[in-house]
Design a protein around this motif. Structure first.
Motif, PDB file in Angstrom:
ATOM      1  N   MET A   1     -30.925 -16.954  64.114  1.00  0.00           N
ATOM      2  CA  MET A   1     -30.718 -17.813  65.271  1.00  0.00           C
ATOM      3  C   MET A   1     -29.577 -17.309  66.153  1.00  0.00           C
ATOM      4  SD  MET A   1     -30.124 -21.927  65.327  1.00  0.00           S
ATOM      5  CE  MET A   1     -28.733 -21.828  64.203  1.00  0.00           C
ATOM      6  N   LEU A   2     -28.489 -16.808  65.521  1.00  0.00           N
ATOM      7  CA  LEU A   2     -27.346 -16.315  66.280  1.00  0.00           C
ATOM      8  C   LEU A   2     -27.239 -14.795  66.231  1.00  0.00           C
ATOM      9  CD1 LEU A   2     -24.624 -18.937  65.249  1.00  0.00           C
ATOM     10  CD2 LEU A   2     -26.135 -18.972  67.242  1.00  0.00           C
ATOM     11  N   GLN A   3     -28.212 -14.138  65.628  1.00  0.00           N
ATOM     12  CA  GLN A   3     -28.196 -12.682  65.511  1.00  0.00           C
ATOM     13  C   GLN A   3     -28.000 -12.031  66.876  1.00  0.00           C
ATOM     14  OE1 GLN A   3     -28.742 -11.082  62.410  1.00  0.00           O
ATOM     15  NE2 GLN A   3     -28.123  -9.186  63.396  1.00  0.00           N
ATOM     16  N   GLY A   4     -27.032 -11.102  66.953  1.00  0.00           N
ATOM     17  CA  GLY A   4     -26.797 -10.389  68.196  1.00  0.00           C
ATOM     18  C   GLY A   4     -25.812 -11.049  69.138  1.00  0.00           C
ATOM     19  N   LYS A   5     -25.337 -12.248  68.808  1.00  0.00           N
ATOM     20  CA  LYS A   5     -24.333 -12.914  69.633  1.00  0.00           C
ATOM     21  C   LYS A   5     -22.959 -12.279  69.386  1.00  0.00           C
ATOM     22  CE  LYS A   5     -27.110 -16.213  71.206  1.00  0.00           C
ATOM     23  NZ  LYS A   5     -27.500 -16.293  72.637  1.00  0.00           N
ATOM     24  N   VAL A   6     -22.053 -12.540  70.313  1.00  0.00           N
ATOM     25  CA  VAL A   6     -20.687 -12.019  70.210  1.00  0.00           C
ATOM     26  C   VAL A   6     -19.710 -13.182  70.318  1.00  0.00           C
ATOM     27  CG1 VAL A   6     -18.937 -10.540  71.255  1.00  0.00           C
ATOM     28  CG2 VAL A   6     -21.333  -9.800  71.213  1.00  0.00           C
ATOM     29  N   ALA A   7     -18.750 -13.234  69.395  1.00  0.00           N
ATOM     30  CA  ALA A   7     -17.728 -14.282  69.396  1.00  0.00           C
ATOM     31  C   ALA A   7     -16.345 -13.673  69.544  1.00  0.00           C
ATOM     32  CB  ALA A   7     -17.794 -15.105  68.113  1.00  0.00           C
ATOM     33  N   LEU A   8     -15.464 -14.405  70.218  1.00  0.00           N
ATOM     34  CA  LEU A   8     -14.040 -14.077  70.268  1.00  0.00           C
ATOM     35  C   LEU A   8     -13.300 -15.237  69.623  1.00  0.00           C
ATOM     36  CD1 LEU A   8     -12.054 -12.743  73.366  1.00  0.00           C
ATOM     37  CD2 LEU A   8     -11.044 -14.198  71.625  1.00  0.00           C
ATOM     38  N   ILE A   9     -12.518 -14.939  68.588  1.00  0.00           N
ATOM     39  CA  ILE A   9     -11.817 -15.974  67.829  1.00  0.00           C
ATOM     40  C   ILE A   9     -10.326 -15.666  67.833  1.00  0.00           C
ATOM     41  CG2 ILE A   9     -11.579 -17.117  65.592  1.00  0.00           C
ATOM     42  CD1 ILE A   9     -14.423 -16.161  64.929  1.00  0.00           C
ATOM     43  N   THR A  10      -9.511 -16.614  68.268  1.00  0.00           N
ATOM     44  CA  THR A  10      -8.065 -16.437  68.183  1.00  0.00           C
ATOM     45  C   THR A  10      -7.560 -17.016  66.859  1.00  0.00           C
ATOM     46  OG1 THR A  10      -7.502 -18.530  69.278  1.00  0.00           O
ATOM     47  CG2 THR A  10      -7.872 -16.602  70.689  1.00  0.00           C
ATOM     48  N   GLY A  11      -6.442 -16.479  66.383  1.00  0.00           N
ATOM     49  CA  GLY A  11      -5.920 -16.914  65.092  1.00  0.00           C
ATOM     50  C   GLY A  11      -6.873 -16.584  63.964  1.00  0.00           C
ATOM     51  N   ALA A  12      -7.495 -15.388  64.035  1.00  0.00           N
ATOM     52  CA  ALA A  12      -8.582 -15.040  63.116  1.00  0.00           C
ATOM     53  C   ALA A  12      -8.119 -14.371  61.837  1.00  0.00           C
ATOM     54  CB  ALA A  12      -9.588 -14.137  63.838  1.00  0.00           C
ATOM     55  N   GLY A  13      -6.815 -14.194  61.666  1.00  0.00           N
ATOM     56  CA  GLY A  13      -6.330 -13.485  60.498  1.00  0.00           C
ATOM     57  C   GLY A  13      -6.276 -14.299  59.229  1.00  0.00           C
ATOM     58  N   GLN A  14      -6.359 -15.606  59.338  1.00  0.00           N
ATOM     59  CA  GLN A  14      -6.272 -16.469  58.157  1.00  0.00           C
ATOM     60  C   GLN A  14      -6.791 -17.852  58.512  1.00  0.00           C
ATOM     61  OE1 GLN A  14      -2.094 -16.740  57.145  1.00  0.00           O
ATOM     62  NE2 GLN A  14      -1.601 -18.008  58.913  1.00  0.00           N
ATOM     63  N   GLY A  15      -6.834 -18.712  57.531  1.00  0.00           N
ATOM     64  CA  GLY A  15      -7.115 -20.126  57.743  1.00  0.00           C
ATOM     65  C   GLY A  15      -8.435 -20.409  58.422  1.00  0.00           C
ATOM     66  N   ILE A  16      -8.416 -21.377  59.328  1.00  0.00           N
ATOM     67  CA  ILE A  16      -9.627 -21.835  59.994  1.00  0.00           C
ATOM     68  C   ILE A  16     -10.283 -20.711  60.789  1.00  0.00           C
ATOM     69  CG2 ILE A  16     -10.485 -23.346  61.830  1.00  0.00           C
ATOM     70  CD1 ILE A  16      -8.500 -25.460  60.836  1.00  0.00           C
ATOM     71  N   GLY A  17      -9.481 -19.912  61.484  1.00  0.00           N
ATOM     72  CA  GLY A  17     -10.051 -18.821  62.266  1.00  0.00           C
ATOM     73  C   GLY A  17     -10.823 -17.849  61.402  1.00  0.00           C
ATOM     74  N   GLN A  18     -10.274 -17.521  60.249  1.00  0.00           N
ATOM     75  CA  GLN A  18     -10.970 -16.619  59.337  1.00  0.00           C
ATOM     76  C   GLN A  18     -12.238 -17.277  58.780  1.00  0.00           C
ATOM     77  OE1 GLN A  18      -9.671 -15.635  55.117  1.00  0.00           O
ATOM     78  NE2 GLN A  18      -9.135 -13.708  56.138  1.00  0.00           N
ATOM     79  N   GLY A  19     -12.152 -18.540  58.418  1.00  0.00           N
ATOM     80  CA  GLY A  19     -13.327 -19.233  57.891  1.00  0.00           C
ATOM     81  C   GLY A  19     -14.463 -19.262  58.888  1.00  0.00           C
ATOM     82  N   ILE A  20     -14.139 -19.490  60.163  1.00  0.00           N
ATOM     83  CA  ILE A  20     -15.165 -19.494  61.210  1.00  0.00           C
ATOM     84  C   ILE A  20     -15.743 -18.096  61.382  1.00  0.00           C
ATOM     85  CG2 ILE A  20     -15.555 -19.801  63.681  1.00  0.00           C
ATOM     86  CD1 ILE A  20     -13.451 -22.066  63.558  1.00  0.00           C
ATOM     87  N   ALA A  21     -14.884 -17.074  61.346  1.00  0.00           N
ATOM     88  CA  ALA A  21     -15.354 -15.699  61.486  1.00  0.00           C
ATOM     89  C   ALA A  21     -16.357 -15.346  60.392  1.00  0.00           C
ATOM     90  CB  ALA A  21     -14.172 -14.737  61.458  1.00  0.00           C
ATOM     91  N   LEU A  22     -16.074 -15.736  59.172  1.00  0.00           N
ATOM     92  CA  LEU A  22     -16.961 -15.393  58.063  1.00  0.00           C
ATOM     93  C   LEU A  22     -18.294 -16.134  58.170  1.00  0.00           C
ATOM     94  CD1 LEU A  22     -14.432 -15.297  55.093  1.00  0.00           C
ATOM     95  CD2 LEU A  22     -15.187 -13.456  56.590  1.00  0.00           C
ATOM     96  N   ALA A  23     -18.249 -17.383  58.573  1.00  0.00           N
ATOM     97  CA  ALA A  23     -19.491 -18.144  58.722  1.00  0.00           C
ATOM     98  C   ALA A  23     -20.357 -17.560  59.832  1.00  0.00           C
ATOM     99  CB  ALA A  23     -19.172 -19.610  58.998  1.00  0.00           C
ATOM    100  N   LEU A  24     -19.751 -17.211  60.953  1.00  0.00           N
ATOM    101  CA  LEU A  24     -20.515 -16.628  62.058  1.00  0.00           C
ATOM    102  C   LEU A  24     -21.050 -15.250  61.681  1.00  0.00           C
ATOM    103  CD1 LEU A  24     -18.290 -17.621  65.120  1.00  0.00           C
ATOM    104  CD2 LEU A  24     -20.570 -18.503  64.592  1.00  0.00           C
ATOM    105  N   ALA A  25     -20.246 -14.459  60.969  1.00  0.00           N
ATOM    106  CA  ALA A  25     -20.692 -13.133  60.552  1.00  0.00           C
ATOM    107  C   ALA A  25     -21.920 -13.217  59.662  1.00  0.00           C
ATOM    108  CB  ALA A  25     -19.558 -12.408  59.833  1.00  0.00           C
ATOM    109  N   SER A  26     -21.983 -14.236  58.836  1.00  0.00           N
ATOM    110  CA  SER A  26     -23.141 -14.412  57.958  1.00  0.00           C
ATOM    111  C   SER A  26     -24.423 -14.665  58.732  1.00  0.00           C
ATOM    112  CB  SER A  26     -22.883 -15.568  56.983  1.00  0.00           C
ATOM    113  OG  SER A  26     -21.800 -15.265  56.120  1.00  0.00           O
ATOM    114  N   GLU A  27     -24.282 -15.060  60.007  1.00  0.00           N
ATOM    115  CA  GLU A  27     -25.440 -15.295  60.866  1.00  0.00           C
ATOM    116  C   GLU A  27     -25.715 -14.120  61.805  1.00  0.00           C
ATOM    117  OE1 GLU A  27     -27.393 -18.026  60.558  1.00  0.00           O
ATOM    118  OE2 GLU A  27     -26.084 -18.494  58.837  1.00  0.00           O
TER     119      GLU A  27
END
Length: 251
Positions: A1-27
């Motif tokens: 569904m999200l394959q090929g999309k691009v995200a920009l995440i601030t505060g991505a080194g830990q915590g919530i930002g990292q959790g969101i990055a991993l969930a989006l990467a899985s898609e």
């Protein structure tokens, strides 16, 4: 569904930002990982790569307009654009009003609503070029507490962010850009440290959460972001969504 999309995440080194990055990467979402500490971003990038997505880390102080522009430029130049923007980074000005300095208040404002404002405007034309996008800003139930003592400055900057979300949702909806505010409780390093050092207060805090626990970074917060980016929720914009186990009442 999200394959090929691009995200920009601030505060991505830990915590919530990292959790969101991993969930989006899985898609299948490729990600610009923005944050102050490259070593932490490199760790997130490795985890993203293990999920089969591309990740580009960039050192970024969200209080710097130049750094924000550089992060957007990297997304456009190397990944083709921006579809998802996650304005997660925020410095937190806490304490009684008489103890909060002008510098601390301004740091909260510059890293929160001003940074979100700048990044939204930078990302908008690139989202329009790709047919739309989804923007996530972050607030806190601190802004609606019945007892605002020690949370006044923090609540003020977070409420400003909610106003920006409503305005952007209204102005950019016809461009198919949806803008949402997220109010999470999650197992971030800061919250976990506070719970360890303040066990009695933490126990009282848990009693105010109907689900009885703090949200998991990837499974609860990240997966919710994935769902909100999807077509099933494409008619939702301008709202504040509490991912807090039912604690807050935003009305």
């Amino acid at each position: 569904m999200l394959q090929g999309k691009v995200a920009l995440i601030t505060g991505a080194g830990q915590g919530i930002g990292q959790g969101i990055a991993l969930a989006l990467a899985s898609e299948g979402v490729d990600i610009i990982l923005a944050g102050r500490t490259l070593e932490k971003l490199a760790q997130t990038a490795q985890l993203v790569a293990e999920r089969g997505a591309r990740a580009l880390p960039i050192a970024c102080n969200v209080k710097s307009a130049d750094d924000l522009a550089a992060a957007v430029d990297l997304a456009v130049r190397d990944l083709g654009g921006i579809d998802i923007l996650v304005n997660n980074a925020q410095e937190v000005p806490l304490g009684p009003l008489v103890d909060v300095s002008d510098d601390a208040f301004m740091a909260g404002f510059e890293s929160g609503p001003l940074a979100s404002f700048r990044l939204m405007k930078l990302a908008r034309p690139h989202m329009v070029a790709r047919g739309g996008g989804t923007i996530f800003n972050f607030t806190s139930s601190a802004g609606i507490r019945w007892d605002m003592a020690t949370y006044g400055a923090y609540g003020a900057v977070k409420q400003a962010t909610r106003a920006l979300t409503r305005a952007a949702a209204s102005e950019w909806g016809r461009d198919n850009i949806r803008v949402l505010t997220i109010a999470p409780h999650a197992e971030s390093p800061g919250l976990k440290g506070w719970m360890e050092h303040n066990p009695e207060e933490a126990e009282a805090f848990f009693r105010t959460i109907p689900l009885g626990r703090v949200g998991r970074l990837e499974q609860d917060i990240g997966r919710a972001i994935v769902a909100l980016c999807g077509s099933d929720l494409a008619y939702l914009t301008g709202a504040t969504i509490p991912l807090d186990g039912g604690q807050a009442n935003f009305g």
